[in-house]
Design an enzyme around this catalytic site. Structure first.
Site, PDB file in Angstrom:
ATOM      1  N   HIS B  56       0.844  -1.205   0.000  1.00  0.00           N
ATOM      2  CA  HIS B  56       0.000   0.000   0.000  1.00  0.00           C
ATOM      3  C   HIS B  56       0.877   1.251   0.000  1.00  0.00           C
ATOM      4  O   HIS B  56       1.238   1.786   1.038  1.00  0.00           O
ATOM      5  CB  HIS B  56      -0.900  -0.021   1.239  1.00  0.00           C
ATOM      6  CG  HIS B  56      -2.008   0.980   1.191  1.00  0.00           C
ATOM      7  ND1 HIS B  56      -3.230   0.764   1.779  1.00  0.00           N
ATOM      8  CD2 HIS B  56      -2.090   2.213   0.621  1.00  0.00           C
ATOM      9  CE1 HIS B  56      -4.014   1.808   1.577  1.00  0.00           C
ATOM     10  NE2 HIS B  56      -3.333   2.707   0.889  1.00  0.00           N
ATOM     11  N   LEU B  59       2.602   6.447  -4.847  1.00  0.00           N
ATOM     12  CA  LEU B  59       3.790   6.996  -5.505  1.00  0.00           C
ATOM     13  C   LEU B  59       3.476   8.303  -6.231  1.00  0.00           C
ATOM     14  O   LEU B  59       4.384   9.009  -6.665  1.00  0.00           O
ATOM     15  CB  LEU B  59       4.382   5.980  -6.485  1.00  0.00           C
ATOM     16  CG  LEU B  59       5.029   4.749  -5.846  1.00  0.00           C
ATOM     17  CD1 LEU B  59       5.576   3.804  -6.914  1.00  0.00           C
ATOM     18  CD2 LEU B  59       6.140   5.150  -4.879  1.00  0.00           C
ATOM     19  N   ARG B  60       2.190   8.625  -6.368  1.00  0.00           N
ATOM     20  CA  ARG B  60       1.714   9.936  -6.875  1.00  0.00           C
ATOM     21  C   ARG B  60       1.983  10.191  -8.360  1.00  0.00           C
ATOM     22  O   ARG B  60       1.510  11.186  -8.876  1.00  0.00           O
ATOM     23  CB  ARG B  60       2.305  11.083  -6.068  1.00  0.00           C
ATOM     24  CG  ARG B  60       2.000  11.041  -4.575  1.00  0.00           C
ATOM     25  CD  ARG B  60       0.530  11.224  -4.286  1.00  0.00           C
ATOM     26  NE  ARG B  60       0.262  11.409  -2.859  1.00  0.00           N
ATOM     27  CZ  ARG B  60      -0.775  10.860  -2.225  1.00  0.00           C
ATOM     28  NH1 ARG B  60      -1.635  10.111  -2.889  1.00  0.00           N
ATOM     29  NH2 ARG B  60      -0.967  11.076  -0.943  1.00  0.00           N
ATOM     30  N   ASP B 150      -8.616   2.783  -3.352  1.00  0.00           N
ATOM     31  CA  ASP B 150      -8.135   3.362  -2.090  1.00  0.00           C
ATOM     32  C   ASP B 150      -8.094   4.888  -2.108  1.00  0.00           C
ATOM     33  O   ASP B 150      -7.708   5.503  -3.096  1.00  0.00           O
ATOM     34  CB  ASP B 150      -6.731   2.865  -1.752  1.00  0.00           C
ATOM     35  CG  ASP B 150      -6.241   3.468  -0.450  1.00  0.00           C
ATOM     36  OD1 ASP B 150      -6.824   3.143   0.588  1.00  0.00           O
ATOM     37  OD2 ASP B 150      -5.310   4.287  -0.488  1.00  0.00           O
ATOM     38  N   HIS B 177     -10.849  -0.041   0.744  1.00  0.00           N
ATOM     39  CA  HIS B 177     -10.714   1.082   1.691  1.00  0.00           C
ATOM     40  C   HIS B 177     -12.076   1.185   2.366  1.00  0.00           C
ATOM     41  O   HIS B 177     -13.024   1.708   1.800  1.00  0.00           O
ATOM     42  CB  HIS B 177     -10.362   2.351   0.905  1.00  0.00           C
ATOM     43  CG  HIS B 177     -10.403   3.615   1.707  1.00  0.00           C
ATOM     44  ND1 HIS B 177      -9.284   4.370   1.963  1.00  0.00           N
ATOM     45  CD2 HIS B 177     -11.425   4.270   2.311  1.00  0.00           C
ATOM     46  CE1 HIS B 177      -9.629   5.430   2.691  1.00  0.00           C
ATOM     47  NE2 HIS B 177     -10.922   5.388   2.901  1.00  0.00           N
ATOM     48  N   HIS B 230      -5.639  -0.905   5.648  1.00  0.00           N
ATOM     49  CA  HIS B 230      -5.499  -0.118   6.892  1.00  0.00           C
ATOM     50  C   HIS B 230      -6.636  -0.286   7.916  1.00  0.00           C
ATOM     51  O   HIS B 230      -7.373   0.653   8.180  1.00  0.00           O
ATOM     52  CB  HIS B 230      -5.286   1.359   6.593  1.00  0.00           C
ATOM     53  CG  HIS B 230      -6.131   1.934   5.481  1.00  0.00           C
ATOM     54  ND1 HIS B 230      -7.498   1.826   5.429  1.00  0.00           N
ATOM     55  CD2 HIS B 230      -5.758   2.622   4.367  1.00  0.00           C
ATOM     56  CE1 HIS B 230      -7.933   2.440   4.354  1.00  0.00           C
ATOM     57  NE2 HIS B 230      -6.916   2.923   3.695  1.00  0.00           N
ATOM     58  N   ASN B 276      -6.294   9.175   7.007  1.00  0.00           N
ATOM     59  CA  ASN B 276      -7.529   8.442   6.766  1.00  0.00           C
ATOM     60  C   ASN B 276      -7.203   6.968   6.535  1.00  0.00           C
ATOM     61  O   ASN B 276      -6.463   6.661   5.610  1.00  0.00           O
ATOM     62  CB  ASN B 276      -8.232   9.024   5.533  1.00  0.00           C
ATOM     63  CG  ASN B 276      -9.599   8.405   5.325  1.00  0.00           C
ATOM     64  OD1 ASN B 276     -10.076   7.639   6.155  1.00  0.00           O
ATOM     65  ND2 ASN B 276     -10.210   8.712   4.200  1.00  0.00           N
ATOM     66  N   ASP B 303       0.791   2.591   3.715  1.00  0.00           N
ATOM     67  CA  ASP B 303      -0.095   3.682   3.274  1.00  0.00           C
ATOM     68  C   ASP B 303       0.702   4.982   3.174  1.00  0.00           C
ATOM     69  O   ASP B 303       0.230   6.062   3.543  1.00  0.00           O
ATOM     70  CB  ASP B 303      -1.303   3.847   4.206  1.00  0.00           C
ATOM     71  CG  ASP B 303      -2.395   4.707   3.558  1.00  0.00           C
ATOM     72  OD1 ASP B 303      -2.244   5.096   2.375  1.00  0.00           O
ATOM     73  OD2 ASP B 303      -3.395   4.991   4.239  1.00  0.00           O
ATOM     74  N   HIS B 307       2.504  14.362   0.785  1.00  0.00           N
ATOM     75  CA  HIS B 307       1.797  15.595   0.435  1.00  0.00           C
ATOM     76  C   HIS B 307       2.779  16.749   0.532  1.00  0.00           C
ATOM     77  O   HIS B 307       3.647  16.758   1.405  1.00  0.00           O
ATOM     78  CB  HIS B 307       0.640  15.863   1.402  1.00  0.00           C
ATOM     79  CG  HIS B 307      -0.510  14.910   1.228  1.00  0.00           C
ATOM     80  ND1 HIS B 307      -1.347  14.973   0.142  1.00  0.00           N
ATOM     81  CD2 HIS B 307      -0.949  13.891   1.990  1.00  0.00           C
ATOM     82  CE1 HIS B 307      -2.268  14.018   0.262  1.00  0.00           C
ATOM     83  NE2 HIS B 307      -2.039  13.332   1.364  1.00  0.00           N
TER      84      HIS B 307
END
Lengths: 176, 439, 317
Positions: B56, B59-60, B150, B177, B230, B276, B303, B307
């Site tokens: 999980h 990698l954006r 997710d 999720h 999660h 979250n 997870d 950011h």
């Protein structure tokens, strides 16, 4: 390192009695008198002075309290204080002769603040200043009209006025 | 390819051994003599773990390269001892077609820091309306086996049922999720006395538990495999435990932060602690640890959610959800599970490597450190300790919730497919890694 | 005290002190000159991310009566709505010389963040943050209760033994939260009344008595009944079925108002929804303190600004 008494109870009573007479003489019969004490101990002294005056000339005077905390020029340099109550007699101060009363006159800054505060409450005919002790060391062009005792002191000394209303005893002491 | 000799590493369940790695495989084990030209790693005092696998990871890339890229994310992974990561689908464009998942996998191969296994979206655009091209992603060169929306829950029960059935045909799994959307509208933190006091909208445990309960029953009904992302509450643990006892094919993950941190951290409104599912109560943390210890929860997954700082340096309700976790995961698990005596290092290998690889149908991790197996190795110094800070991070973002905490353990070397990605505790340069060209 | 963020930070003595100072501030209202020179040379910035004309005017008026320079910054239609962050806005205002920033924000914790994120050094006064707290509102409510109950004899007193009933949307009310902590610190017994849907979770850990019937709560003989504003959009989120049902079950109707004791105050932070949470009969009765609350707001805010901005940060010994 021991406190040295310079005025005892009877001395204080005598001094106040003398001041009361001087105030009445200086008034020359015109206008009502408002004794405004500056907290804390000035308030009790103002009440005492007014009661003496009232015995001599009943019904021509009143007394109250004028707090100066919010007018101090050292607010930013000292911890914040809670203002004490201001009590202006219901007749107000316009056209009255206001006698500001404090226990000790020192730098004169308190009286400067008191004059500012007074102006926000009205326009007296005249303002006089009565103090129990004048210890000198003025920082402003201010002088007392009525002084209980002139007490030359060193700036390192501490002059404390104790009054029955707060301290259970009337005396003035100098502490080193 | 050069060979690597790992000397005197502490092997799981045994004594100290040397390991020779050649041609991307474990070539030999035992008491070995260095050969000429061989890279020698002194692993005296280090524990040899199989390369860690994260099921999980965000990698954006593509779309949110300001937060992370495949390159920066896999460098962070390597620093944390990971040799494989599963890249979540919530990119832009969303990983809901064969094209996107192949691109992500290829970027991973090109950079060489870790195997990147894309996770496919369950629904088109994560919109929860119709199924994405799951079959095409499964058959693509990326051979996707894990599907997840997710960030969002597959809330529609019928879509969830169909997705479970559909992926079962090729041995895939839906990673849910679990968040009932209507029960969590505007939710900011765990619902409880503290959310009431702080005036933050609550995210009730029941919103997670209700979905897990529904989905294990659906998985049972259609005979498919379900994975729960999660897990964060004691109640969820109970449901998963019940489902496993009933023989339902369900697996579950817990994040390092849910093993350590509690909702109390929301008190100062520091958005680094906004995540979250939210940080929960102390009771939940302890239930999660116990569940990981007894096998109810199968794996730890990070997870990892990078950011940019502006998404965290703002008022709580306006801040983004998520924490980075790749670099700190092993240390947090050592702190919470090994130091508490609930797991040993062999268990760590299971929950952070073998089991996640198995859930993701990732080959090469079923016989850890066996001769002939692919050489994915992580060498960790369990006696090291450091006060965690953002300078310990190797990804592009710095939103770690662990800054200022003393965490044990340090990854000293990571070997991915026979190549050193971390050496002497530092991620190696791309040039040194000799990255493979993409096709 | 450096900031005022939450009434949880106020102990009994500090709260009484603020009320006492407010009392002195209130005396300036009848003087020849209402202004005080106390904050001459200080700059107070009102930073309002949410529309709230009455709170903004109250703070402006308080700062001006203390002779502070006042800058009001309404975030609507400003650079903030164009994406400038809270951090940038705060740093800009501090660069302009703000000694104190009075902040109103729609998000819980915004004031706390400004105070403690390390972005700026200015004093922060929370003028309402999301559904968290509104400390000066609670202070003016406590002041109103104290001066109605004790008149000229109020100075130095707390609210020991008084019974205060707060009715309505506790869940979303920053006024209710701040009042619960403050009134409790002052020794009052706080009773909350609301439908279960509008009570925060964990209410059982609060130092309050919860009633599920307004009539039961009124039967306890409260000294004050505080009605909270109910926002009609709550109805659409299924917190209650209809305005009519809300008014009937939880509103201070004319009938309920007549049953109140002769000394029971009727309070409302405003703006009121007449006919919903409060009937006009109750709002306009002599028992209503609604207008007192408005004028007292200025005095309480003067006291807070004086205490936070005038002096050094350490306390009087």
């Amino acid at each position: 390192m021991v406190a040295r008494p310079v005025l005892h109870g009877p001395d204080i009573t005598r001094a106040l009695r003398r001041i009361a007479h001087e105030v009445l003489e200086s008034r020359r019969g015109e206008g009502r008198l408002v004794f405004l004490g500056i907290p804390t101990r000035g308030v009790a002294l103002a009440a005492r002075l007014q009661s003496i005056v009232d015995e001599i000339e009943p019904g021509t005077s009143s007394h109250g309290a004028l707090d100066i905390t919010l007018y101090r020029d050292d607010l930013a340099r000292t911890p914040t204080r809670t203002p004490a109550p201001t009590r202006i007699p219901t007749e107000g101060i316009d056209d009255a002769i206001v006698v500001l009363v404090d226990d000790v006159l020192y730098s004169g800054r308190t009286i400067r603040a008191a004059l500012d505060a007074l102006a926000d409450h009205g326009r007296p005919r005249a303002v006089r200043l009565a103090v129990l002790v004048d210890r000198g060391h003025r920082e402003l062009p201010i002088r007392a009209d009525f002084v209980g005792k002139n007490l030359p002191s060193s700036t390192s000394e501490r002059v404390s006025v104790h009054l029955d209303e707060f301290d259970g005893v009337d005396e003035v002491v100098i502490e080193p | 390819m050069t060979s690597i000799l790992v000397r005197a590493a502490a092997m799981l369940g045994g004594g100290r051994e040397d390991l020779r790695i050649r041609d991307g495989e474990i070539a030999s084990r035992g008491s070995l003599t260095p050969e000429r030209g061989e890279t020698v790693i002194d692993a005296d005092g280090l524990v040899a773990l199989p390369g860690l696998v994260d099921l999980h990871t965000h990698l954006r890339e593509p779309g949110f390269e300001a937060s992370e890229t495949v390159l920066t994310g896999t460098r962070a992974a390597a620093a944390g001892g990971f040799t494989a990561v599963h890249a979540m689908a919530n990119t832009s464009p969303v990983a809901d077609t064969a094209g996107v998942v192949e691109q992500v996998a290829r970027l991973g191969d090109e950079h060489g820091y870790a195997t990147v296994r894309p996770i496919g979206a369950v629904t088109v655009g994560l919109a929860g309306e119709r199924l994405a091209e799951i079959g095409a992603m499964a058959r693509s060169r990326a051979a996707v086996r894990v599907f997840s929306d997710d960030g969002l829950c597959v809330a529609d029960p019928l879509l969830m049922r169909r997705a479970l059935e559909y992926v079962a045909t090729f041995g895939g799994v839906i990673a849910q999720h679990a968040q009932e959307p209507r029960l969590t509208e505007g939710a900011q933190m765990n619902e409880g006395a503290l959310s009431g006091e702080l005036g933050l909208a609550g995210w009730p445990a029941v919103a997670e538990e209700a979905i897990i309960a529904r989905d294990v029953l659906l998985a049972e009904h259609v005979g498919a495999r379900l994975h729960i992302c999660h897990v964060s509450t004691a109640g969820s643990v109970d449901i998963v435990r019940w489902a496993k006892a009933r023989g339902i094919s369900v697996t579950a993950e817990v994040t390092p932060h849910h093993l350590l941190l509690t909702e109390e951290l929301a008190r100062g409104y520091d958005a680094r602690f906004k995540v979250n599912p939210p940080l929960r109560r102390d009771e939940d943390v302890h239930a999660l640890r116990a569940a990981l210890a007894d096998g109810t929860i199968d794996i730890v997954a990070t997870d990892h959610a990078p950011h940019p700082s502006e998404a965290k340096e703002c008022a709580w309700a306006e801040a983004a959800f998520g924490m980075v976790g790749l670099e700190s995961a092993l240390s947090v698990v050592q702190h919470t599970m090994i130091e508490s005596g609930m797991l040993d290092w062999a268990d760590i290998a299971r929950v952070l490597s073998e089991a996640p690889a198995s859930i993701g149908r990732l080959d090469g991790y079923d016989a850890p450190l066996a001769i002939g197996a692919p050489a994915h190795v992580t060498l960790v110094d369990p006696t090291a300790a450091r006060t965690w800070s953002t300078s310990d991070l190797r990804g592009r973002s710095s939103n770690t919730p662990f800054a200022g905490r003393v965490l044990p353990g340090r990854v000293m070397a990571t070997i991915h497919a026979g190549a050193l990605t971390v050496s002497d505790g530092e991620v190696v340069d791309a040039a040194e890694l000799g990255t493979k060209e993409g096709d | 005290m450096k900031h005022l963020l939450s009434t949880r930070d106020l102990d009994r003595d500090t709260a009484v002190r603020i009320l006492d100072i407010a009392e002195e501030m209130s005396r300036t209202a009848d003087r020849a000159v209402r202004k005080l020179p106390t904050l001459r040379g200080k700059t107070v910035v009102n930073l309002f991310f949410e529309d709230s004309t009455r709170t903004r005017l109250s703070f402006e008026s308080a700062a001006k009566r203390l002779s502070a320079d006042v800058i009001t910054f309404s975030a609507k239609g400003s650079s903030v709505s164009k994406g400038e962050s809270l951090k940038d806005t705060a740093q800009t205002l501090e660069a302009m010389g703000a000694d104190a920033i009075v902040v109103r924000h729609g998000v819980s914790g915004a004031a706390e963040l400004l105070a403690h994120a390390g972005w700026i050094d200015a004093t922060i006064v929370n003028a309402g943050d999301g559904t968290h707290e509104h400390p000066t509102q609670a202070l003016l409510d406590a002041y109103t209760i104290r001066s109605r109950r004790f008149g000229d004899d109020a100075r130095g007193r707390d609210l020991a033994g008084l019974r205060i009933v707060i009715v309505g949307d506790i869940l979303h009310s920053r006024v209710a939260r701040s009042n619960v902590w403050l009134l409790t610190a002052l020794g009052a017994h706080v009773h909350l009344v609301a439908p279960r849907t509008l009570l925060p979770s964990g209410i059982s850990t609060w130092p309050v008595t919860v009633h599920e019937s307004l009539d039961d709560a009124l039967d306890t003989g409260p000294d004050a009944v505080m009605m909270l504003r109910i926002q009609s959009e709550r109805m659409h989120d299924a917190y209650f079925p209809s305005e009519r049902e809300y008014a009937r079950e939880w509103g201070l109707t004319a009938e309920r108002a007549t049953r109140l004791g002769p000394d029971t105050m009727v309070m409302h932070p405003g703006p009121m929804n007449r006919g919903l949470e409060i009937s006009s009969v109750a709002a306009d009765s002599p028992a209503s303190t609604v207008l007192d609350q408005v004028s007292n707001g200025v005095f309480v805010r003067m006291a807070v600004l004086y205490l936070l901005v005038a002096g050094e940060s350490q306390e009087e010994s």
